[in-house]
Scaffold this motif. Structure first.
Motif, PDB file in Angstrom:
ATOM      1  N   HIS A 138      -1.052  11.122  -5.566  1.00 61.59           N
ATOM      2  CA  HIS A 138      -1.950  11.233  -4.421  1.00 61.59           C
ATOM      3  C   HIS A 138      -1.558  12.460  -3.618  1.00 61.59           C
ATOM      4  O   HIS A 138      -0.374  12.853  -3.592  1.00 61.59           O
ATOM      5  CB  HIS A 138      -1.850   9.994  -3.521  1.00 61.59           C
ATOM      6  N   PRO A 139      -2.511  13.096  -2.960  1.00 64.77           N
ATOM      7  CA  PRO A 139      -2.173  14.232  -2.103  1.00 64.77           C
ATOM      8  C   PRO A 139      -1.231  13.799  -0.982  1.00 64.77           C
ATOM      9  O   PRO A 139      -1.182  12.633  -0.585  1.00 64.77           O
ATOM     10  CB  PRO A 139      -3.540  14.685  -1.554  1.00 64.77           C
ATOM     11  N   VAL A 140      -0.495  14.790  -0.454  1.00 62.06           N
ATOM     12  CA  VAL A 140       0.426  14.504   0.641  1.00 62.06           C
ATOM     13  C   VAL A 140      -0.332  13.959   1.850  1.00 62.06           C
ATOM     14  O   VAL A 140       0.130  13.039   2.538  1.00 62.06           O
ATOM     15  CB  VAL A 140       1.211  15.772   1.021  1.00 62.06           C
ATOM     16  N   ALA A 141      -1.499  14.501   2.096  1.00 61.34           N
ATOM     17  CA  ALA A 141      -2.304  14.038   3.234  1.00 61.34           C
ATOM     18  C   ALA A 141      -2.667  12.563   3.087  1.00 61.34           C
ATOM     19  O   ALA A 141      -2.645  11.801   4.064  1.00 61.34           O
ATOM     20  CB  ALA A 141      -3.568  14.881   3.363  1.00 61.34           C
ATOM     21  N   ALA A 142      -2.974  12.140   1.854  1.00 58.65           N
ATOM     22  CA  ALA A 142      -3.317  10.734   1.620  1.00 58.65           C
ATOM     23  C   ALA A 142      -2.102   9.852   1.870  1.00 58.65           C
ATOM     24  O   ALA A 142      -2.215   8.755   2.447  1.00 58.65           O
ATOM     25  CB  ALA A 142      -3.832  10.553   0.199  1.00 58.65           C
ATOM     26  N   ARG A 143      -0.910  10.339   1.410  1.00 59.35           N
ATOM     27  CA  ARG A 143       0.289   9.543   1.621  1.00 59.35           C
ATOM     28  C   ARG A 143       0.625   9.405   3.107  1.00 59.35           C
ATOM     29  O   ARG A 143       0.978   8.322   3.579  1.00 59.35           O
ATOM     30  CB  ARG A 143       1.463  10.185   0.871  1.00 59.35           C
ATOM     31  N   VAL A 144       0.491  10.495   3.832  1.00 56.61           N
ATOM     32  CA  VAL A 144       0.743  10.437   5.269  1.00 56.61           C
ATOM     33  C   VAL A 144      -0.263   9.516   5.947  1.00 56.61           C
ATOM     34  O   VAL A 144       0.090   8.706   6.825  1.00 56.61           O
ATOM     35  CB  VAL A 144       0.673  11.851   5.880  1.00 56.61           C
TER      36      VAL A 144
ATOM     37  N   PRO B  68       0.811  -1.227   0.000  1.00 59.47           N
ATOM     38  CA  PRO B  68       0.000   0.000   0.000  1.00 59.47           C
ATOM     39  C   PRO B  68       0.844   1.277   0.000  1.00 59.47           C
ATOM     40  O   PRO B  68       0.495   2.271  -0.655  1.00 59.47           O
ATOM     41  CB  PRO B  68      -0.813  -0.122   1.288  1.00 59.47           C
ATOM     42  N   ILE B  69       1.971   1.257   0.733  1.00 58.77           N
ATOM     43  CA  ILE B  69       2.847   2.438   0.748  1.00 58.77           C
ATOM     44  C   ILE B  69       3.437   2.671  -0.642  1.00 58.77           C
ATOM     45  O   ILE B  69       3.527   3.812  -1.131  1.00 58.77           O
ATOM     46  CB  ILE B  69       3.953   2.250   1.799  1.00 58.77           C
ATOM     47  N   LYS B  70       3.826   1.579  -1.290  1.00 61.24           N
ATOM     48  CA  LYS B  70       4.384   1.689  -2.642  1.00 61.24           C
ATOM     49  C   LYS B  70       3.340   2.257  -3.603  1.00 61.24           C
ATOM     50  O   LYS B  70       3.644   3.121  -4.436  1.00 61.24           O
ATOM     51  CB  LYS B  70       4.856   0.311  -3.095  1.00 61.24           C
ATOM     52  N   GLN B  71       2.109   1.787  -3.476  1.00 57.47           N
ATOM     53  CA  GLN B  71       1.043   2.260  -4.359  1.00 57.47           C
ATOM     54  C   GLN B  71       0.798   3.759  -4.197  1.00 57.47           C
ATOM     55  O   GLN B  71       0.649   4.497  -5.175  1.00 57.47           O
ATOM     56  CB  GLN B  71      -0.265   1.514  -4.071  1.00 57.47           C
ATOM     57  N   VAL B  72       0.739   4.220  -2.941  1.00 56.34           N
ATOM     58  CA  VAL B  72       0.388   5.622  -2.721  1.00 56.34           C
ATOM     59  C   VAL B  72       1.484   6.574  -3.181  1.00 56.34           C
ATOM     60  O   VAL B  72       1.211   7.756  -3.482  1.00 56.34           O
ATOM     61  CB  VAL B  72       0.051   5.864  -1.232  1.00 56.34           C
TER      62      VAL B  72
ATOM     63  N   ALA C 199     -10.681  -1.321  10.723  1.00 56.51           N
ATOM     64  CA  ALA C 199     -10.746   0.099  10.372  1.00 56.51           C
ATOM     65  C   ALA C 199      -9.536   0.505   9.538  1.00 56.51           C
ATOM     66  O   ALA C 199      -9.658   1.259   8.552  1.00 56.51           O
ATOM     67  CB  ALA C 199     -10.842   0.944  11.635  1.00 56.51           C
ATOM     68  N   CYS C 200      -8.363  -0.001   9.910  1.00 54.88           N
ATOM     69  CA  CYS C 200      -7.153   0.306   9.141  1.00 54.88           C
ATOM     70  C   CYS C 200      -7.251  -0.253   7.725  1.00 54.88           C
ATOM     71  O   CYS C 200      -6.906   0.424   6.736  1.00 54.88           O
ATOM     72  CB  CYS C 200      -5.926  -0.252   9.841  1.00 54.88           C
ATOM     73  N   GLY C 201      -7.709  -1.510   7.611  1.00 52.84           N
ATOM     74  CA  GLY C 201      -7.829  -2.114   6.293  1.00 52.84           C
ATOM     75  C   GLY C 201      -8.832  -1.398   5.421  1.00 52.84           C
ATOM     76  O   GLY C 201      -8.610  -1.204   4.206  1.00 52.84           O
ATOM     77  N   ILE C 202      -9.952  -1.017   5.997  1.00 54.15           N
ATOM     78  CA  ILE C 202     -10.972  -0.306   5.229  1.00 54.15           C
ATOM     79  C   ILE C 202     -10.451   1.069   4.812  1.00 54.15           C
ATOM     80  O   ILE C 202     -10.723   1.557   3.696  1.00 54.15           O
ATOM     81  CB  ILE C 202     -12.271  -0.179   6.053  1.00 54.15           C
ATOM     82  N   MET C 203      -9.689   1.728   5.699  1.00 53.10           N
ATOM     83  CA  MET C 203      -9.100   3.029   5.357  1.00 53.10           C
ATOM     84  C   MET C 203      -8.192   2.908   4.145  1.00 53.10           C
ATOM     85  O   MET C 203      -8.212   3.763   3.231  1.00 53.10           O
ATOM     86  CB  MET C 203      -8.328   3.564   6.554  1.00 53.10           C
ATOM     87  N   LEU C 204      -7.388   1.845   4.081  1.00 57.04           N
ATOM     88  CA  LEU C 204      -6.524   1.651   2.918  1.00 57.04           C
ATOM     89  C   LEU C 204      -7.343   1.467   1.655  1.00 57.04           C
ATOM     90  O   LEU C 204      -6.990   1.989   0.588  1.00 57.04           O
ATOM     91  CB  LEU C 204      -5.619   0.435   3.138  1.00 57.04           C
ATOM     92  N   ALA C 205      -8.462   0.719   1.763  1.00 54.52           N
ATOM     93  CA  ALA C 205      -9.305   0.495   0.589  1.00 54.52           C
ATOM     94  C   ALA C 205      -9.989   1.782   0.143  1.00 54.52           C
ATOM     95  O   ALA C 205     -10.171   2.013  -1.058  1.00 54.52           O
ATOM     96  CB  ALA C 205     -10.340  -0.582   0.907  1.00 54.52           C
ATOM     97  N   VAL C 206     -10.362   2.631   1.101  1.00 50.69           N
ATOM     98  CA  VAL C 206     -11.006   3.902   0.747  1.00 50.69           C
ATOM     99  C   VAL C 206     -10.040   4.807  -0.010  1.00 50.69           C
ATOM    100  O   VAL C 206     -10.406   5.472  -0.993  1.00 50.69           O
ATOM    101  CB  VAL C 206     -11.520   4.605   2.019  1.00 50.69           C
ATOM    102  N   VAL C 207      -8.779   4.820   0.424  1.00 49.56           N
ATOM    103  CA  VAL C 207      -7.788   5.697  -0.203  1.00 49.56           C
ATOM    104  C   VAL C 207      -7.289   5.118  -1.521  1.00 49.56           C
ATOM    105  O   VAL C 207      -7.129   5.836  -2.516  1.00 49.56           O
ATOM    106  CB  VAL C 207      -6.616   5.949   0.759  1.00 49.56           C
ATOM    107  N   LEU C 208      -7.025   3.800  -1.547  1.00 46.50           N
ATOM    108  CA  LEU C 208      -6.352   3.197  -2.693  1.00 46.50           C
ATOM    109  C   LEU C 208      -7.277   2.433  -3.633  1.00 46.50           C
ATOM    110  O   LEU C 208      -6.868   2.095  -4.741  1.00 46.50           O
ATOM    111  CB  LEU C 208      -5.251   2.261  -2.192  1.00 46.50           C
ATOM    112  N   GLY C 209      -8.469   2.112  -3.186  1.00 49.07           N
ATOM    113  CA  GLY C 209      -9.391   1.382  -4.042  1.00 49.07           C
ATOM    114  C   GLY C 209      -9.832   0.070  -3.417  1.00 49.07           C
ATOM    115  O   GLY C 209      -9.165  -0.476  -2.524  1.00 49.07           O
ATOM    116  N   PRO C 210     -10.983  -0.475  -3.879  1.00 47.93           N
ATOM    117  CA  PRO C 210     -11.545  -1.690  -3.272  1.00 47.93           C
ATOM    118  C   PRO C 210     -10.654  -2.915  -3.401  1.00 47.93           C
ATOM    119  O   PRO C 210     -10.792  -3.868  -2.631  1.00 47.93           O
ATOM    120  CB  PRO C 210     -12.874  -1.869  -4.024  1.00 47.93           C
TER     121      PRO C 210
END
Length: 389
Positions: free
Chosen positions: A51-57, A42-46, A98-109
């Motif tokens: 992506h905005p800096v906020a999304a990467r952080v 996920p870090i590599k993808q973002v 919650a963490c996993g869902i957050m990653l899906a919201v930012v990076l995709g399903p």
């Protein structure tokens, strides 16, 4: 020991009681660290896509929190250093989801596949069926989400998620089964120790109770002879018997401790005759034991020994009779029975408790009480005919 409740897929996993095996510790450390490598994705993808800096952080922080919780859960489960309450377990699993869902919201399903870590934690810390349902529900959500977002379901990610969920569910069931087997093995070992202690206590009671009673009676008889008549030869003969009985008792104690002692009904009849005679109690005993089946002669020998010992020690009787049948033995005296069963053995005390345990092993039972209507006391042991047939 309390009866253990049978575990099901909806049962909460128990906290491990003992230290883990070396293999378990190694597996826990490896699995809690090696699989964290996949969270680099996920870090590599973002950072590879705009992506905005906020999304990467947010992704970096989310992955870090996800990894910390996952490591804590897995290390606690494998090393058994920390015990979690049910609320803490639920909170940990919810935080990971919650963490996993957050990653899906930012990076995709597609990134719902990283909920594998949360599902793994759920399978370890929650009832296994709950973890399985969460895994299947996550797979369904991934398929629906990719269908909506990309126009086609991502069957590759879904199949990976299903396979990993089912594999982890099966592994968890194996771990639970192994834990139950270890608990059962430990319980069997504890029961074996308790049974051996009970055997030694029962056998030592039977051996020393009878032998010391006979020794005391014969020593007292020798003293009375010397005090009253001065018949030195008879007193010396009684003292020789005391010496012989002492050596015999010592040998029996050694055999009892080593577990090699076997009581003989014929030998006990001879000993009972000698002990009753020394106590100046007239004895009416069988002359043979041939009618008693071989498998009942040892338990009946213990019944005879305990019954005669109680007659000598507690009854103040003048006469004692023993009767034998194919499946029963009876010891009757004309003494004064106790008003209430006492703990000294003449009643339902330690001696008769031990006899009850011995007879129960051959399907029999022991009864003891006043001998109506003639008076006195009677001890009777019997085995149903169907057992001896």
């Amino acid at each position: 020991m309390a009866e253990q409740r049978k575990k099901s897929g909806w049962s909460w996993p128990d906290e491990p009681a003992g230290p883990p095996t070396r293999a378990g510790r190694i597996a826990g450390i490896v699995m809690s660290t090696v699989f964290l490598i996949y969270l680099v994705s996920p870090i590599k993808q973002v950072f590879e896509h705009p992506h905005p800096v906020a999304a990467r952080v947010l992704v970096v922080v989310t992955v870090a929190v996800y990894a910390v919780i996952y490591t804590a859960v897995y290390m606690a489960f494998s090393l058994r250093r920390t015990r979690f309450t049910r609320r803490v377990r639920i909170a940990g699993v919810v935080a990971m989801f919650a963490c996993g869902i957050m990653l899906a919201v930012v990076l995709g399903p597609d990134d719902l596949m990283f909920l594998t870590y949360a599902i793994s934690a759920a399978l370890m810390q929650l009832p296994p069926m709950v973890g399985l349902l969460l895994g299947l529900g996550t797979t369904t959500t991934l398929l629906i989400g990719t269908q909506i977002a990309e126009g086609a379901p991502d069957w590759n990610s879904a199949s990976i998620l299903v396979v990993l969920t089912v594999a982890m569910f099966g592994m968890r069931q194996v771990i639970m089964a192994n834990a139950e087997l270890r608990a059962a093995r430990d319980e069997i070992a504890t029961l074996a120790v308790a049974e051996e202690r009970a055997r030694m206590a029962r056998d030592l009671h039977d051996v020393l109770g009878h032998s010391l009673t006979t020794i005391a009676v014969k020593a007292g008889l020798a003293r009375r002879i010397l005090e009253s008549s001065g018949d030195d030869e008879r007193a010396i003969a009684e003292l020789r018997d005391v010496e012989t009985l002492s050596r015999t008792a010592l040998g029996e104690v050694r055999s009892t401790v080593s577990g090699h002692r076997k009581a003989s009904l014929a030998a006990e009849l001879v000993g009972a005759r000698v002990a009753l005679q020394a106590a100046e109690i007239s004895a009416d005993l069988p002359h043979a034991v041939d009618n008693v089946p071989a498998e009942l002669q040892e338990p009946f020998a213990y019944v005879l020994r305990e019954g005669v010992t109680n007659v000598i020690r507690h009854s103040n009787a003048r006469h004692c009779s023993v009767r034998l049948g194919q499946s029963w033995i009876e010891i009757r005296d004309d003494g004064t029975p106790p008003e209430e069963p006492s703990s000294n053995g003449h009643g339902h005390g330690h001696g008769l408790v031990g006899l009850s345990e011995r007879l129960a092993k051959v399907g029999g039972a022991v009864s003891a009480g006043p001998a109506a209507p003639t008076g006195g006391f009677v001890v009777r042991a019997s085995v149903p005919a169907a057992v001896t047939a």
